[in-house]
Motif scaffolding. Structure first.
Motif, PDB file in Angstrom:
ATOM      1  N   MET A 191      70.255  45.603  -9.836  1.00 16.56           N
ATOM      2  CA  MET A 191      70.161  44.161  -9.858  1.00 16.56           C
ATOM      3  C   MET A 191      70.348  43.658 -11.282  1.00 16.56           C
ATOM      4  O   MET A 191      69.837  44.246 -12.217  1.00 16.56           O
ATOM      5  N   LYS A 192      71.023  42.561 -11.400  1.00 13.75           N
ATOM      6  CA  LYS A 192      71.311  41.973 -12.701  1.00 13.75           C
ATOM      7  C   LYS A 192      70.470  40.717 -12.873  1.00 13.75           C
ATOM      8  O   LYS A 192      70.384  39.908 -11.967  1.00 13.75           O
ATOM      9  N   ARG A 193      69.857  40.558 -14.035  1.00 17.35           N
ATOM     10  CA  ARG A 193      69.047  39.370 -14.284  1.00 17.35           C
ATOM     11  C   ARG A 193      69.948  38.219 -14.691  1.00 17.35           C
ATOM     12  O   ARG A 193      70.731  38.341 -15.603  1.00 17.35           O
ATOM     13  N   ILE A 194      69.781  37.095 -14.015  1.00 13.71           N
ATOM     14  CA  ILE A 194      70.543  35.893 -14.350  1.00 13.71           C
ATOM     15  C   ILE A 194      69.711  35.007 -15.259  1.00 13.71           C
ATOM     16  O   ILE A 194      70.149  34.611 -16.305  1.00 13.71           O
ATOM     17  N   GLY A 195      68.545  34.669 -14.839  1.00 11.57           N
ATOM     18  CA  GLY A 195      67.708  33.779 -15.630  1.00 11.57           C
ATOM     19  C   GLY A 195      66.271  33.898 -15.194  1.00 11.57           C
ATOM     20  O   GLY A 195      65.985  34.372 -14.117  1.00 11.57           O
ATOM     21  N   ILE A 196      65.397  33.461 -16.041  1.00 12.30           N
ATOM     22  CA  ILE A 196      63.983  33.474 -15.720  1.00 12.30           C
ATOM     23  C   ILE A 196      63.480  32.050 -15.911  1.00 12.30           C
ATOM     24  O   ILE A 196      63.847  31.390 -16.872  1.00 12.30           O
ATOM     25  N   LEU A 197      62.683  31.588 -14.991  1.00  9.62           N
ATOM     26  CA  LEU A 197      62.152  30.242 -15.098  1.00  9.62           C
ATOM     27  C   LEU A 197      61.102  30.134 -16.191  1.00  9.62           C
ATOM     28  O   LEU A 197      60.635  29.059 -16.483  1.00  9.62           O
ATOM     29  N   ILE A 198      60.718  31.260 -16.768  1.00 10.81           N
ATOM     30  CA  ILE A 198      59.820  31.236 -17.917  1.00 10.81           C
ATOM     31  C   ILE A 198      60.429  32.105 -19.002  1.00 10.81           C
ATOM     32  O   ILE A 198      61.276  32.931 -18.738  1.00 10.81           O
ATOM     33  N   LEU A 199      60.026  31.910 -20.227  1.00 12.06           N
ATOM     34  CA  LEU A 199      60.513  32.714 -21.345  1.00 12.06           C
ATOM     35  C   LEU A 199      59.632  33.937 -21.530  1.00 12.06           C
ATOM     36  O   LEU A 199      58.734  34.165 -20.768  1.00 12.06           O
ATOM     37  N   THR A 200      59.885  34.719 -22.586  1.00  9.41           N
ATOM     38  CA  THR A 200      59.050  35.909 -22.768  1.00  9.41           C
ATOM     39  C   THR A 200      58.540  36.172 -24.184  1.00  9.41           C
ATOM     40  O   THR A 200      58.359  37.313 -24.525  1.00  9.41           O
ATOM     41  N   SER A 201      58.250  35.229 -25.075  1.00  6.55           N
ATOM     42  CA  SER A 201      57.754  35.589 -26.402  1.00  6.55           C
ATOM     43  C   SER A 201      57.020  34.452 -27.142  1.00  6.55           C
ATOM     44  O   SER A 201      57.541  33.388 -27.147  1.00  6.55           O
ATOM     45  N   LEU A 202      55.805  34.674 -27.861  1.00  9.44           N
ATOM     46  CA  LEU A 202      55.078  33.585 -28.579  1.00  9.44           C
ATOM     47  C   LEU A 202      53.977  34.006 -29.562  1.00  9.44           C
ATOM     48  O   LEU A 202      53.381  34.975 -29.366  1.00  9.44           O
ATOM     49  N   PHE A 203      53.608  33.423 -30.554  1.00 14.12           N
ATOM     50  CA  PHE A 203      52.501  33.239 -31.514  1.00 14.12           C
ATOM     51  C   PHE A 203      53.118  32.974 -32.860  1.00 14.12           C
ATOM     52  O   PHE A 203      53.703  33.847 -33.440  1.00 14.12           O
ATOM     53  N   CYS A 204      52.922  31.806 -33.343  1.00 13.21           N
ATOM     54  CA  CYS A 204      53.573  31.379 -34.573  1.00 13.21           C
ATOM     55  C   CYS A 204      53.099  32.214 -35.757  1.00 13.21           C
ATOM     56  O   CYS A 204      53.792  33.088 -36.215  1.00 13.21           O
ATOM     57  N   SER A 205      51.932  31.933 -36.270  1.00 15.08           N
ATOM     58  CA  SER A 205      51.459  32.682 -37.421  1.00 15.08           C
ATOM     59  C   SER A 205      51.003  34.079 -37.023  1.00 15.08           C
ATOM     60  O   SER A 205      50.990  34.978 -37.841  1.00 15.08           O
ATOM     61  N   SER A 206      50.625  34.298 -35.770  1.00 14.07           N
ATOM     62  CA  SER A 206      50.146  35.599 -35.327  1.00 14.07           C
ATOM     63  C   SER A 206      51.194  36.354 -34.521  1.00 14.07           C
ATOM     64  O   SER A 206      50.852  37.130 -33.666  1.00 14.07           O
ATOM     65  N   TYR A 223      54.367  33.179 -11.605  1.00 12.92           N
ATOM     66  CA  TYR A 223      55.573  32.410 -11.933  1.00 12.92           C
ATOM     67  C   TYR A 223      56.727  32.887 -11.062  1.00 12.92           C
ATOM     68  O   TYR A 223      56.660  33.945 -10.444  1.00 12.92           O
ATOM     69  N   ASP A 224      57.760  32.085 -10.994  1.00 14.07           N
ATOM     70  CA  ASP A 224      58.951  32.422 -10.230  1.00 14.07           C
ATOM     71  C   ASP A 224      60.029  32.960 -11.162  1.00 14.07           C
ATOM     72  O   ASP A 224      60.231  32.427 -12.246  1.00 14.07           O
ATOM     73  N   GLU A 225      60.713  34.006 -10.716  1.00 15.54           N
ATOM     74  CA  GLU A 225      61.816  34.590 -11.481  1.00 15.54           C
ATOM     75  C   GLU A 225      63.057  34.546 -10.596  1.00 15.54           C
ATOM     76  O   GLU A 225      62.996  34.834  -9.406  1.00 15.54           O
ATOM     77  N   VAL A 226      64.176  34.157 -11.181  1.00 14.41           N
ATOM     78  CA  VAL A 226      65.428  34.088 -10.430  1.00 14.41           C
ATOM     79  C   VAL A 226      66.310  35.238 -10.887  1.00 14.41           C
ATOM     80  O   VAL A 226      66.566  35.400 -12.083  1.00 14.41           O
ATOM     81  N   ILE A 227      66.767  36.054  -9.931  1.00 10.48           N
ATOM     82  CA  ILE A 227      67.633  37.180 -10.254  1.00 10.48           C
ATOM     83  C   ILE A 227      68.825  37.175  -9.297  1.00 10.48           C
ATOM     84  O   ILE A 227      68.777  36.591  -8.219  1.00 10.48           O
ATOM     85  N   ALA A 228      69.900  37.817  -9.724  1.00  8.05           N
ATOM     86  CA  ALA A 228      71.083  37.944  -8.862  1.00  8.05           C
ATOM     87  C   ALA A 228      71.071  39.339  -8.253  1.00  8.05           C
ATOM     88  O   ALA A 228      70.889  40.338  -8.956  1.00  8.05           O
ATOM     89  N   ASN A 229      71.274  39.415  -6.944  1.00 10.57           N
ATOM     90  CA  ASN A 229      71.336  40.732  -6.317  1.00 10.57           C
ATOM     91  C   ASN A 229      72.763  41.271  -6.404  1.00 10.57           C
ATOM     92  O   ASN A 229      73.638  40.653  -7.014  1.00 10.57           O
ATOM     93  N   GLU A 230      73.010  42.417  -5.823  1.00  8.73           N
ATOM     94  CA  GLU A 230      74.311  43.077  -5.942  1.00  8.73           C
ATOM     95  C   GLU A 230      75.450  42.260  -5.338  1.00  8.73           C
ATOM     96  O   GLU A 230      76.588  42.360  -5.780  1.00  8.73           O
ATOM     97  N   SER A 231      75.175  41.452  -4.336  1.00  4.68           N
ATOM     98  CA  SER A 231      76.226  40.636  -3.713  1.00  4.68           C
ATOM     99  C   SER A 231      76.500  39.348  -4.489  1.00  4.68           C
ATOM    100  O   SER A 231      77.403  38.607  -4.149  1.00  4.68           O
ATOM    101  N   GLY A 232      75.725  39.075  -5.539  1.00  2.00           N
ATOM    102  CA  GLY A 232      75.945  37.903  -6.372  1.00  2.00           C
ATOM    103  C   GLY A 232      75.132  36.684  -5.984  1.00  2.00           C
ATOM    104  O   GLY A 232      75.213  35.662  -6.651  1.00  2.00           O
ATOM    105  N   THR A 233      74.367  36.781  -4.914  1.00  2.00           N
ATOM    106  CA  THR A 233      73.525  35.642  -4.539  1.00  2.00           C
ATOM    107  C   THR A 233      72.228  35.662  -5.334  1.00  2.00           C
ATOM    108  O   THR A 233      71.756  36.713  -5.752  1.00  2.00           O
ATOM    109  N   LEU A 234      71.693  34.493  -5.543  1.00  2.12           N
ATOM    110  CA  LEU A 234      70.463  34.370  -6.316  1.00  2.12           C
ATOM    111  C   LEU A 234      69.244  34.546  -5.418  1.00  2.12           C
ATOM    112  O   LEU A 234      69.211  34.036  -4.307  1.00  2.12           O
ATOM    113  N   GLU A 235      68.273  35.263  -5.932  1.00  2.00           N
ATOM    114  CA  GLU A 235      67.016  35.462  -5.228  1.00  2.00           C
ATOM    115  C   GLU A 235      65.881  34.975  -6.113  1.00  2.00           C
ATOM    116  O   GLU A 235      65.889  35.177  -7.316  1.00  2.00           O
ATOM    117  N   ARG A 236      64.908  34.343  -5.481  1.00  2.00           N
ATOM    118  CA  ARG A 236      63.720  33.899  -6.198  1.00  2.00           C
ATOM    119  C   ARG A 236      62.592  34.843  -5.844  1.00  2.00           C
ATOM    120  O   ARG A 236      62.286  35.067  -4.680  1.00  2.00           O
TER     121      ARG A 236
END
Length: 160
Positions: A1-16, A126-139
């Motif tokens: 499976m190929k990742r298309i996009g995520i409805l949330i990001l993955t990284s944070l802490f400014c000074s820390s 949270y919800d993650e959106v990915i593309a399956n092998e046929s190219g359709t998006l799955e939540r």
């Protein structure tokens, strides 16, 4: 499976190291929810209350389960819990911050010494959106748990 996009990001802490920046984006590092604990003072006398403030940084679209706030803080008793509003973090995209203040009091009759407030844990989803092998998006619904570090407090005698 190929990742298309995520409805949330993955990284944070400014000074820390919670928030990272590259040329175009500022994002949350690590899990989609981060908790940072601060205490107004580490030493208390007798049976006086101590207030802990937790800053919860999360990606937009992450839902925190409200049952997570009903935790046992033994050997302390929770007196109050005040939840602030979720606000966008200035200078970032898709990152929100919320302050939660918890007032704790040691149970009557406990002796002098060092006490540890257990880590504060939050369950989220949270919800993650990915593309399956046929190219359709799955939540897909993803779940996780994030926790703060524990806090050490010291009960000291009153000197007159």
């Amino acid at each position: 499976m190929k990742r298309i996009g995520i409805l949330i990001l993955t990284s944070l802490f400014c000074s820390s190291r919670l928030i990272s920046q590259d040329s175009n984006t500022t994002r949350l590092n690590g899990p989609p929810v981060r908790i940072q604990a601060t205490v107004d003072r580490n030493v208390f006398v007798g049976n006086e209350p101590v207030t802990l403030t937790y800053k919860i940084l999360s990606l937009q679209g992450v839902q925190v389960e409200e049952d997570s706030f009903n935790q046992d803080f033994s050997p302390f008793v929770r007196e109050s819990l005040v939840m602030g509003k979720r606000l966008a973090v200035r200078g970032t995209r898709n990152v929100e911050a919320q302050n939660v203040s918890i007032t704790l009091r040691l149970k009557d009759g406990d002796t002098l010494g060092i006490y540890t407030v257990p880590s504060f844990k939050l369950r989220y989803s949270y919800d993650e959106v990915i593309a399956n092998e046929s190219g359709t998006l799955e939540r897909k619904r993803r779940f996780g748990v994030s926790s703060s570090s524990s806090v050490r407090l010291e009960k000291v005698p009153i000197y007159v």
